[in-house]
Design a protein around this motif. Structure first.
Motif, short mmCIF file in Angstrom:
data_model
loop_
_atom_site.label_atom_id
_atom_site.label_comp_id
_atom_site.label_asym_id
_atom_site.label_seq_id
_atom_site.Cartn_x
_atom_site.Cartn_y
_atom_site.Cartn_z
N GLU A 352 0.81 -1.34 0.07
CA GLU A 352 -0.03 0.13 -0.20
C GLU A 352 0.79 1.40 -0.20
N ARG A 353 1.95 1.42 0.90
CA ARG A 353 2.62 2.66 1.18
C ARG A 353 3.78 2.64 0.11
N ILE A 354 4.24 1.48 0.06
CA ILE A 354 6.00 1.80 -0.62
C ILE A 354 5.55 1.61 -1.97
N GLU A 355 4.99 0.39 -2.53
CA GLU A 355 4.77 -0.03 -3.66
C GLU A 355 3.49 0.83 -4.44
N LYS A 356 2.66 1.57 -3.76
CA LYS A 356 1.42 2.21 -4.17
C LYS A 356 0.39 1.13 -4.99
N ASP A 357 0.62 -0.07 -4.57
CA ASP A 357 -0.07 -1.21 -5.13
C ASP A 357 -1.46 -1.63 -4.40
N PRO A 358 -2.46 -0.99 -4.33
CA PRO A 358 -3.72 -1.43 -3.29
C PRO A 358 -4.07 -2.79 -3.63
N THR A 359 -4.19 -3.06 -4.72
CA THR A 359 -4.59 -4.40 -5.22
C THR A 359 -3.86 -5.63 -4.74
N TRP A 364 -3.31 -9.30 0.39
CA TRP A 364 -2.65 -9.98 1.49
C TRP A 364 -3.55 -9.83 2.69
N ILE A 365 -4.43 -8.71 2.57
CA ILE A 365 -5.30 -8.46 3.60
C ILE A 365 -6.37 -9.71 3.76
N ARG A 366 -6.89 -10.12 2.46
CA ARG A 366 -8.08 -10.85 2.30
C ARG A 366 -7.36 -12.39 2.51
N ARG A 395 -10.13 1.05 4.77
CA ARG A 395 -9.30 2.04 4.49
C ARG A 395 -8.73 2.02 3.00
N LEU A 396 -8.21 0.68 2.71
CA LEU A 396 -8.16 0.52 1.13
C LEU A 396 -9.23 0.95 0.14
N GLY A 397 -10.38 0.27 0.72
CA GLY A 397 -11.70 0.59 -0.23
C GLY A 397 -11.73 2.28 -0.39
N ARG A 398 -11.88 3.02 0.71
CA ARG A 398 -12.10 4.24 0.93
C ARG A 398 -11.06 5.00 -0.23
N ASN A 399 -9.73 4.67 0.00
CA ASN A 399 -8.88 5.21 -0.92
C ASN A 399 -8.91 4.94 -2.36
N GLN A 400 -9.47 3.70 -2.66
CA GLN A 400 -9.47 3.28 -3.79
C GLN A 400 -10.84 3.58 -4.53
N GLY A 401 -11.83 3.92 -3.79
CA GLY A 401 -13.14 4.56 -4.32
C GLY A 401 -13.70 3.15 -4.99
N SER A 402 -14.14 3.35 -6.22
CA SER A 402 -15.19 2.39 -6.87
C SER A 402 -14.40 1.16 -7.22
#
Lengths: 405, 846
Positions: A352-359, A364-366, A395-402
């Protein structure tokens, strides 16, 4: 006088019949004790037994490892100490608890020098010689920069100090540094064997074998009492042996620890847990780089799954602290495979933070939530993780929006 | 309020006529003296901030002796006389002038130390100079001090409040830890020294010997400040305690509140038998009245058993008037679990408890709030105790009343005849014997542990031959070894584990075995176990009865089950003298020409509980007699005894014209008498003389009067044929024996007054023909503590005065032939023996 005797006897007070029988002559020279000599003072004489005991394996370095000095809490600039500046001290007492009536009747002092341990034992042949004993001891103690003991923090040193105080002598022990090897041992060999007694350490770590008839320490006060009442010095021989072995073990234990710190001992499956504790020790004194080296060295050999997992997690944490992310990710991935929830979480944070790769982060969270379903956790821990992971997901959801919907 | 109640009582004739004597102390105003010039200005300010603006003359005088004279000082004063200020001022003043000085304050109880600590803190907090000092500058150090605070106290305390026990167990044996404290030791305060009597006091004197040795080791010469309640020859006792010369400052009793005191003697119910109404009955009335007037009271009883019995009576009586009888009336004594004690203390402070029945366990210290009335059932054994107990009421400046209710005990009745004895404070001496060999030996062993004992060193005033014998014994026991100049400790264990409060160190645990479970009930000290909790004994605890099932003296456990309220028990104890050695004796010849001997020495005796009597609690009549056998216990101790000469015995025999009135011996007497003569072949069964023309006498082996009916007394087994000469001899012996028994009874009851001890501290043995004393009639009073603590010697010294007192006391008693108040109750042992006792005393006492 007879009247008093009769009366005291009827009260049950034991009295010798005609004359006191126990008026034994005082020992002036203990002929039966080898290597002994008497040092005479105006107020008594102390028996000193001196022996030079060659080291089976000469010391590889005389410098006290900086880690130990750091652990003692000495601030920089770090002074350097040679082991020759230190004395190994072990005290035998005449009683069970500390009190004014308990003597340090035997003080064994060892110094490592020139491939040998120089041992001096200061023995009280009679309580009335204590001042002479302490004055001799004072000389040698003042010549050192520090002392090493085994449990000396709560036993040997306070007892010895109390004897100096008793005779109104300023304690020479206040001057020096004190390394209590029991405390180091506790850090390094935690969970290693049933206990941390010096004898156990000898047998399991140092491979020292004592004579079969070596006496247990708790018997020493009553054996010394037997000597006092009979003035038979043969009672003292096993005590002197026991004390000598204690001092020697102290020296060997120190050398072993010093070697560990210098990595002179190779990690093997047998001593991997020791390296693991050593790494913990480095971590606790803030030596991150050394901690990483030690964890890396022992990790392949750790058979205990919990220790192994802890090592991977900690390595991940330490690499992250050093901003060495690639190494950190390696460790986390290994840990995640072993089912580490915290490694999953660290990986999610990293993506999330370093690679900016929310997917990938979400993956990993799931995955972590999946692990949580099967993890053996108590209710409290489970709900803590549940909350934490749900929060991350949202949090990821909020930042990623839709995107995530 | 109290005034109203006192007025009501005083207008009631059924009360007033029993008040033997009254004393009234109005609040007294005292003239102030200015603070001394040397007083540090900050301390003066701090005192003024605490409301102290001037000193009483005795305070000023004492301060002068302490501060300027540097004398060891004893302050003798009554309650609420501000004696603590006398040591607070020098300690704080010295501390302000020289910051590293230290002071040791010893209190007999933790509660007293706590009280004093609070008062001192109030002053210290007002001293700006001491604000930067560590918080443990002043500290209480005792069994309750948390272990995590102890090292801070050891390092920092300069004013240490503790007790002799703690000094003995924790401080002296580890004195090197306290070297800073001892090196700067300036003052040693001993508060309330009158408490240090008997065994406890003898221990304390030895602890002080050890303390002085340690102080000398650290090269300090502390000054002693002692305080005492009113006792006789206080400076003599204080000097015996600290073994140093000292200065005495005395303050006559003053009070800051109005106090009244009564001596109350319940009326005689039967003049001939001398039976008096039991003081419990009057105490109950007083208590119920005071509760009705919303007043709080405390009742002191002499024994643990009395506390329980009175509690039961009171709760039964008050059920009607009180909704929560159990909570309103509480009890307090040793042997209760600490939790129960704390609960009682709390309910007293909060005022929930209206009345507490207690032993002298509540005499000192412990804060129990404001009480209005103190009742004391029976003289507590000493003047000091009486005033301490009276002092428990009226502490907060409120008016108070103290009532001493007398029992039919000879000592109590002696006070009824001599009330001035109580009021005019001619109290007893405090007796201790620091040189009791057993106590001394125990402390020598401790002293040796603490510091070697050199050959020429002294241990207080202990005689050198005794000291060297005891040191020799320690060498023999392996506890000491000889050096060239001194003795050294050689054991492996600290020898300090014995208790300095009780005779026996151990206690027996009481376990309650109810149908469902077992639970701890309390404790009984080992020494009392035989007679308090022998199998079959009824034991009362917190007002509830229990019966002892088993007593295991090896494991120190007794198992009890719930018992019956109707039943009380009394043990039967057999004493046998094994040996008697006199060390001092004196022969006397009385004015009438008879000689007798008074001796002092040591005695070895065996005692054994052989059975017990069961009484009905209500009627106090014997229901049954049971036999048990506990192992005998040996006791070697000190004794004093009176030996009568053969000539004296003969003269009593001759005087004994024993007039038997046949008519009194019942209707079958003539028949039984003849049957006995016939059975005995008309021969004297003592000398064998056959009848010649005149019938021999027939004698009751157990006196006729001891039987409830004549048939039993006259049964053949109890009769024996004797010639007139032998009969005279035998009857003479009976007379001597009953005279001796009667005298023995009076002796045991009056002697504690002169020896200043508890009744339980003395035992009596009477024997008309003891093989251990050349078969001469003997009355022997022995101490109960092994080795003795000086009580017997004290009695020996004043023996003739004592005999005179006994004679006067018996003569004055209005009863016919002995009663509980003089020579013993006729009802219980069947023979008053008053005439015989008096005849005996008249022969020897002038």
């Amino acid at each position: 006088m007879d009247e008093i005797h009769r009366y005291l006897k009827s009260l049950g007070i034991p009295l010798a019949q005609p004359a006191p029988q126990s008026n034994l002559p005082r020992i002036s020279q203990p002929a039966t004790l080898p290597n002994s000599r008497m040092i005479n003072h105006p107020f008594g004489s102390v028996c000193v037994i001196v022996e030079n005991i060659p080291l089976t394996d000469p010391a590889r370095s005389f410098e006290i490892p900086v880690e130990i000095i750091q652990w003692l809490g000495l601030k920089k600039p770090n002074p350097r100490f040679s082991v020759e500046d230190f004395l190994f001290i072990d005290v035998e007492t005449s009683g069970e608890y500390g009190g004014a009536g308990v003597l340090c009747f035997l003080v064994g002092v060892g110094r490592i020098s020139n491939r040998a341990v120089q041992l001096s034992q200061y023995l009280l042949l009679h309580p009335e010689d204590e001042l002479a004993q302490l004055l001799e001891l004072e000389k040698i103690l003042l010549s050192a920069k520090g002392f090493m003991t085994y449990n000396g923090k709560s036993f040997d040193l306070p007892l010895l100090q109390a004897r100096f105080q008793f005779h109104h002598i300023p304690s020479p022990l206040h001057e020096g540094l004190h390394i209590d090897l029991l405390q180091l041992t506790r850090k390094i060999w935690k969970n290693h064997s049933p206990n941390r007694a010096l004898r156990t350490m000898e047998a399991t770590v140092l491979g020292i074998q004592r004579a079969v008839d070596d006496i247990p320490g708790w018997m020493i006060p009553s054996i010394y009492r037997d000597y006092l009442l009979t003035q038979d010095t043969s009672f003292l021989t096993p005590i002197l042996y026991h004390n000598k072995m204690d001092v020697l073990s102290l020296a060997y234990l120190y050398l072993h620890i010093a070697d560990l710190f210098s990595h002179l001992i190779e990690p093997t499956p047998e001593n991997a847990p020791t390296y693991f504790r050593l790494a913990n020790f480095y971590q606790s004194i803030g030596e991150t780089k050394r901690a990483i080296l030690a964890y890396e060295a022992c990790q392949p050999y750790l058979l205990d799954e919990d220790q192994s997992l802890h090592t991977l997690e900690t390595l991940g944490h330490l690499y992250k602290k050093e901003k060495s992310y690639r190494n950190a990710v390696d460790q986390w991935q290994k840990a995640a495979q072993l089912g580490s929830l915290s490694a999953h979480l660290e990986l999610a944070k990293y993506y999330e933070r370093i690679e900016k790769d929310p997917t990938t982060a979400e993956t990993w969270i799931r995955a972590a939530l999946n692990v949580l379903d099967h993890a053996k956790l108590n209710h409290f821990e489970r709900s803590k993780w549940q909350k934490e992971l749900q929060y991350r997901l949202e949090r990821l959801g909020r930042n990623q929006g839709s995107v995530l919907k | 309020m109290l005034d109203t109640l006192i007025e009501a009582w005083l207008s009631d004739p059924s009360i007033v006529e029993n008040i033997v004597s009254r004393k009234h102390d109005p609040p007294s105003s005292r003239n102030g003296v200015a603070f001394p010039e040397w007083l540090h200005p900050s301390l003066g300010n701090a005192l003024r901030e605490n409301g102290i603006t001037a000193l009483y003359p005795h305070q000023s005088e004492a301060l002068h002796a302490i501060q300027l004279g540097r004398h060891h000082t004893l302050i003798v004063s009554g309650i609420a006389s501000g004696k603590s200020l006398i040591y607070q001022i020098p300690i704080l003043n010295t501390l302000l002038e020289s910051r590293d000085t230290s002071a040791l304050l010893l209190f007999p109880t933790k509660a007293l130390a706590y009280d004093q600590g609070t008062k001192l803190q109030n002053i210290i907090s007002k001293l700006p100079e001491l604000r930067s000092m560590p918080s443990s500058l002043m500290a209480q150090f005792d069994g309750d001090t948390p272990s995590n605070q102890r090292s801070k106290i050891i390092q920092n305390a300069q004013i240490l409040l503790t007790n002799p026990d703690m000094l003995h167990h924790r401080i002296l044996p580890r004195h090197s830890q306290w070297n800073r404290f001892f090196s700067n030791l300036k003052y040693i305060v001993l508060d309330e020294i009158h408490v240090y009597r008997g065994v406890f006091g003898s221990h304390v004197a030895n602890i002080l010997r050890r303390l002085k040795r340690i102080a000398a080791h650290y090269r300090s010469r502390p000054q002693f400040i002692l305080t005492s309640g009113t006792i006789s020859a206080p400076e003599e006792f204080a000097a015996q305690l600290i073994e140093e010369p000292l200065v005495k400052i005395e303050q006559k009793a003053t009070t800051n509140s109005e106090r009244s005191y009564w001596i109350y003697n319940p009326p005689i119910l039967n003049t001939d038998l001398g039976i008096r109404r039991h003081p419990f009955i009057d105490a109950q009335r007083f208590t119920l009245d005071s509760i009705a007037h919303h007043l709080h009271s405390i009742i002191f009883c002499r024994s643990r058993k009395e506390v329980e019995l009175l509690l039961i009576d009171l709760r039964e009586k008050s059920v009607v008037s009180l909704s929560d009888g159990e909570q309103s009336i509480r009890s307090y004594r040793s042997g209760y679990l600490p939790s129960l004690r704390r609960d009682v203390e709390q309910s007293l402070r909060s005022g929930n408890a209206k009345c507490v029945v207690a032993t002298n366990a509540l005499e000192l210290g412990i804060d129990i709030g404001a009480l209005d009335i103190t009742m004391i059932i029976g003289f507590p054994g000493s003047i000091a105790s009486t005033w301490q107990q009276f002092g428990r009421s009226g502490r907060t400046g409120r008016a108070s009343l103290g009532i001493l209710l007398l029992s039919d005990d000879p000592l109590d009745q002696y006070l009824a005849q001599h009330p001035s004895y109580l009021w005019e404070s001619t109290p007893e001496k405090v007796i201790i014997d620091p040189n009791n060999p057993l106590i001394l030996l125990a402390h020598l062993r401790c002293a040796l542990y603490e510091l070697p004992i050199s050959e020429e060193s002294v241990f207080g005033t202990a005689p050198t031959d005794l000291l060297s014998a005891l040191l020799e014994s320690l060498v023999l026991q392996g506890d000491a070894i000889r050096g060239t100049k001194a003795f050294y400790f050689s054991d492996t264990k600290m020898p300090h584990s014995f208790s300095i409060r009780s005779i026996s160190e151990n206690s027996v645990q009481l376990i309650l075995d109810s149908s469902h479970s077992t639970s701890p009930l309390g404790t009984v000290d080992f020494a009392s176990a035989d007679w308090l909790i022998h199998p079959g004994a009824t034991y009362f605890h917190d007002g509830h009865p229990y019966e002892v099932e088993t007593l295991d003296l090896n494991r120190h456990v007794a198992i009890l089950k719930p018992g019956s309220l109707d039943r009380i028990t009394q043990p039967l104890i057999d004493s046998q003298v094994q040996s008697l050695v006199s060390t001092e004796s004196e022969h006397f010849r009385s004015p009438s020409g008879y000689s007798y001997q008074i001796a002092y020495g040591h005695i070895e005796l065996w005692r054994q509980v052989q059975g017990y009597l069961v009484f009905d609690r209500q009627t106090r009549l014997v229901r049954e007699r049971n036999s048990i056998s506990l192992p005998p216990r040996a006791l070697t101790t000190k004794a004093f005894w009176l030996t009568l000469s053969q000539a004296l015995v003969e003269s009593l025999r001759r005087a004994g014209t024993w007039s038997n009135d046949p008519n009194q011996y019942g209707s079958n007497w003539q028949v039984q008498k003849n049957l006995a003569r016939q059975r005995d072949h008309y021969r004297c069964q003592s000398c064998g003389l056959p009848e010649k023309g005149q019938a021999h006498h027939v004698h009751h082996k157990i006196p006729f009067r001891l039987f409830a009916n004549s048939e039993e007394a006259n049964c053949l087994e109890n009769l024996i044929t004797l010639c007139p000469a032998c009969h005279r001899k035998v009857e003479g012996m009976v007379r001597v024996q009953s005279g001796l028994a009667a005298l023995g009874y009076t002796f045991t009851h009056i002697s504690p007054l002169f020896a200043r001890c508890d009744r339980q501290d003395l035992g009596v043995i009477i024997d008309p023909q003891p093989r251990w004393n050349e078969n001469l009639p003997t009355i022997l009073i022995h101490e109960q503590f092994p080795g003795g603590i000086g009580l017997a010697f004290r009695l020996y010294q004043i023996a003739n005065q004592l005999l005179q007192t006994l004679k006067d006391h018996i003569q004055r008693c209005p009863c016919a032939d002995g009663c509980p108040s003089c020579t013993g109750p006729v009802a219980t042992n069947g023979m008053g023996g008053k005439k015989e006792a008096l005849a005996l005393l008249e022969k020897i006492a002038a």
